[in-house]
Design an enzyme around this catalytic site. Sequence first.
Site, mmCIF file in Angstrom:
data_model
loop_
_atom_site.group_PDB
_atom_site.id
_atom_site.type_symbol
_atom_site.label_atom_id
_atom_site.label_comp_id
_atom_site.label_asym_id
_atom_site.label_seq_id
_atom_site.Cartn_x
_atom_site.Cartn_y
_atom_site.Cartn_z
ATOM 1 N N ARG A 1 0.847 -1.194 0.000
ATOM 2 C CA ARG A 1 0.000 0.000 0.000
ATOM 3 C C ARG A 1 0.884 1.245 0.000
ATOM 4 O O ARG A 1 2.100 1.137 0.159
ATOM 5 C CB ARG A 1 -0.940 -0.005 1.210
ATOM 6 C CG ARG A 1 -0.216 0.069 2.552
ATOM 7 C CD ARG A 1 -1.211 0.138 3.719
ATOM 8 N NE ARG A 1 -0.522 0.129 4.997
ATOM 9 C CZ ARG A 1 -1.136 0.133 6.172
ATOM 10 N NH1 ARG A 1 -2.452 0.149 6.241
ATOM 11 N NH2 ARG A 1 -0.451 0.122 7.290
ATOM 12 N N CYS B 1 3.907 8.243 -5.742
ATOM 13 C CA CYS B 1 4.747 9.436 -5.624
ATOM 14 C C CYS B 1 3.823 10.602 -5.297
ATOM 15 O O CYS B 1 2.887 10.882 -6.050
ATOM 16 C CB CYS B 1 5.451 9.654 -6.963
ATOM 17 S SG CYS B 1 6.023 11.338 -7.192
ATOM 18 N N ASN C 1 -4.839 7.992 4.153
ATOM 19 C CA ASN C 1 -4.636 7.241 5.396
ATOM 20 C C ASN C 1 -3.168 7.335 5.765
ATOM 21 O O ASN C 1 -2.300 7.105 4.923
ATOM 22 C CB ASN C 1 -5.016 5.765 5.232
ATOM 23 C CG ASN C 1 -5.119 5.053 6.576
ATOM 24 O OD1 ASN C 1 -5.936 5.415 7.417
ATOM 25 N ND2 ASN C 1 -4.259 4.074 6.808
ATOM 26 N N GLU C 2 -2.898 7.693 6.990
ATOM 27 C CA GLU C 2 -1.520 7.723 7.492
ATOM 28 C C GLU C 2 -0.552 8.259 6.434
ATOM 29 O O GLU C 2 0.384 7.565 6.029
ATOM 30 C CB GLU C 2 -1.085 6.324 7.942
ATOM 31 C CG GLU C 2 -1.841 5.838 9.154
ATOM 32 C CD GLU C 2 -1.248 4.559 9.751
ATOM 33 O OE1 GLU C 2 -0.760 3.713 8.988
ATOM 34 O OE2 GLU C 2 -1.284 4.423 10.981
ATOM 35 N N CYS D 1 9.644 10.931 -2.099
ATOM 36 C CA CYS D 1 9.956 10.263 -3.366
ATOM 37 C C CYS D 1 11.085 11.030 -4.045
ATOM 38 O O CYS D 1 11.097 12.256 -4.040
ATOM 39 C CB CYS D 1 8.719 10.242 -4.251
ATOM 40 S SG CYS D 1 9.046 9.550 -5.884
ATOM 41 N N GLU E 1 -6.968 6.106 17.140
ATOM 42 C CA GLU E 1 -7.227 4.788 16.584
ATOM 43 C C GLU E 1 -6.246 3.839 17.250
ATOM 44 O O GLU E 1 -5.109 4.164 17.471
ATOM 45 C CB GLU E 1 -6.969 4.826 15.082
ATOM 46 C CG GLU E 1 -7.074 3.503 14.375
ATOM 47 C CD GLU E 1 -6.866 3.679 12.866
ATOM 48 O OE1 GLU E 1 -6.137 2.877 12.303
ATOM 49 O OE2 GLU E 1 -7.426 4.625 12.293
HETATM 50 C C1 GLA Z 1 -2.907 1.948 11.153
HETATM 51 C C2 GLA Z 1 -3.478 1.918 9.743
HETATM 52 C C3 GLA Z 1 -4.359 0.712 9.546
HETATM 53 C C4 GLA Z 1 -3.644 -0.553 9.991
HETATM 54 C C5 GLA Z 1 -3.143 -0.390 11.409
HETATM 55 C C6 GLA Z 1 -2.336 -1.565 11.873
HETATM 56 O O1 GLA Z 1 -3.929 2.236 12.052
HETATM 57 O O2 GLA Z 1 -4.228 3.078 9.505
HETATM 58 O O3 GLA Z 1 -4.695 0.622 8.187
HETATM 59 O O4 GLA Z 1 -2.582 -0.837 9.109
HETATM 60 O O5 GLA Z 1 -2.309 0.740 11.496
HETATM 61 O O6 GLA Z 1 -1.922 -1.402 13.202
#
Ligand code: GLA
Length: 674
Positions: free
Chosen positions: A116, A120, A154-155, A163, A307
């Site tokens: 995932r 870039c 996400n993250e 890159c 989270e």
């Molecule tokens: C983060 C990510 C999730 C998952 C968890 C695993 O929260 O956003 O997609 O990969 O880590 O701990």
Amino acid sequence: MTPVEPLLGRLPHLAYGGDYNAEQWPEEVWREDVRLMREAGVNLATVGVFAWSVLQPRPGDFEFGWLDRLLDLLHDGGIGVDLATATASPPPWLTHQHSEVLPVAEDGSRLWPGSRQHYCPSSPVYREAAARLVEALASRYAGHPSLVLWHAGNEYACHVPACWCDVSAEAFRDWLRRRYSTIEALNDAWGTTFWSQRYSDWAEVLPPRRAPTFRNPTQELDFRRFSSDELLRCFELEREALGRLSPGVPVTTNFMGFFAPLDYWRWAQREDVVSNDAYPDPSDPLSPMRAAMTGDLMRSLGRGRPEQTSSRVNWRQRNVAKAPGQMRLWSLQAVARGADGILFFQWRQSRAGAEKFHSAMVPHGPPEASPPWREVVRLGADLRRLDAVCGSRVRADVAVLFDWESWWALELPAKPSSDLRLMDQVEACYAPLYRANVTVDFVPPSADLSGYRLAVVPNLYLVRDEDAERLRRFVAGGGTLVLSFFSGIVDESDHVRLGGYPAPFADLLGLRVDDFHPLAAGERVTLSFRDGNTGEGELWSELITARGADVLATFEGGDLDGRPAVTRSAFGQGAAYYVGTRPDQASMGRLLAAAAAEAGVEPAALVPAGVEAVRRHTTGGTLLFLLNQGAGATEVSVAAGGVDLLTGEAVPEGTWSLPGRGVAIVRLEGASPG
Ligand code: GLA
Ligand code: GLA
């Protein structure tokens, strides 16, 4: 920055739920999921975080039918939706058709698809494809009654913080042109007369790719700034589309605590709700302190919505499960420090893929047989009792100064010691305050400090003129400052500030540092304090000449025998402490206690060691959180008594017993409204 109100207006209670990757399951399971969510008191599900290839299986082909049914089902079940934009994992068709989307590492190797975050950040192809998806989602679901919040990407920067490809190189040059205007200004800032690096044309400028030895540090620093900004641009492109097509719905993305690649001070300004991913390691005894520290950072950035996992992650070498009660305890710890919601990764544990052994709210086996599930249900019930917490504020008299740019610059190579790690210095300052239950905010160097009594500044290697001046004014106006070694050394271009270290603070501190004496690995120096205590310093020592400062401790033995190690200087109405080494925790604790006492800073409560205390203030009064981080029961007392929101029962005046890993949230009697 807008705090959490936009979220609270949309949810009647603290947020509770998790990532719901429903596309991994047949629809029969969804109905069971909604039933279980209701049993657990879930009111928010984050949907579709990694669903791009399912939502858009082919370039021109969106499939929203399943998501329509899912959102309707959740809505009918009374569960709100945090809808993800699904852009963190581009689908195979995109990288197959446009391999230039794939990121390139500093050695020129391309990262392949198959996990995932393989994009870039500067790629126009990625950005356009992401924008199309976000626009399609936003136009379709803007008015859906289940929609509470948007979760962009996400993250960001997880796995791929930067890159080094040719597209990124061009974007880096554009960013540099905006920063410096002329190539001469870039040459000056980067100090390119060193090692024959002078540029005559923008086209010659590159990202800091793998090179024979140390690369130009300012080039590296600017590349860190650029990379944080470039990902922020990706977030902003999504945010703009969401704001246009789904106005009024707040937008978040998940932060990762003290995460080096992204300057979260800049990011948080663009978020409506700050969210954090919190995965403290149950096998690490420092986890409660570190989780508290992260909670304080998130509160300082905005408002947290952490989270976490119900029990075990699967990405460490050994994934120790949380002890019974620990998940609940750590969740309520996050709430104590400002979170207005608790969400998990993830709702239902996957049966396939790289995270199938990562525990979830709903396990592989029957939920009723799973202790973590029972704790999930219990926590849901707990959170329902905490409506009084919604929107309440934590207040701190202590500011810990934290700066991403200085962090980046400090940890570039070729320093007096490569053992200097900012987080070690931050923890060395934070841990004694945590143990003393002194609540702290984190602040950027540009913050207005006038609301604080004590400012603690760990290892601020890089400082801008105006920020150094702000610290001087804070002390001059009556504030108390604790500054640790190797601070004020360079300007924002990573050029040394001449005239004697630490030039911008020398008069404030009443001293000059004439040379650095970093310590060998494992070496300790003895510290002899004027009050009769002795201690040890590690990592660092330096040759300090006091020029007006009071010497509170000296080095004992070795080349620095008898020379100052810790000082205090009166400056204007205030005082500035300086620490020229990293003292052991007991010595640091005494020093910070002295500074806190001088500044008039009080702890949140006087409780036995191992009990964490934090206050949240509502318009109607004060909520005192008492969290027993230990496994055994301990006696606590709350001066005037009150009511425990978790049990609804009165808390007596005298002492009472707080069970191991137990929590009390006491609405204090007679406390003045906040
Ligand atoms: C983060 C990510 C999730 C998952 C968890 C695993 O929260 O956003 O997609 O990969 O880590 O701990
Ligand atoms: C060698 C090199 C110098 C310098 C020093 C550093 O002498 O020739 O340019 O880099 O090492 O110790």
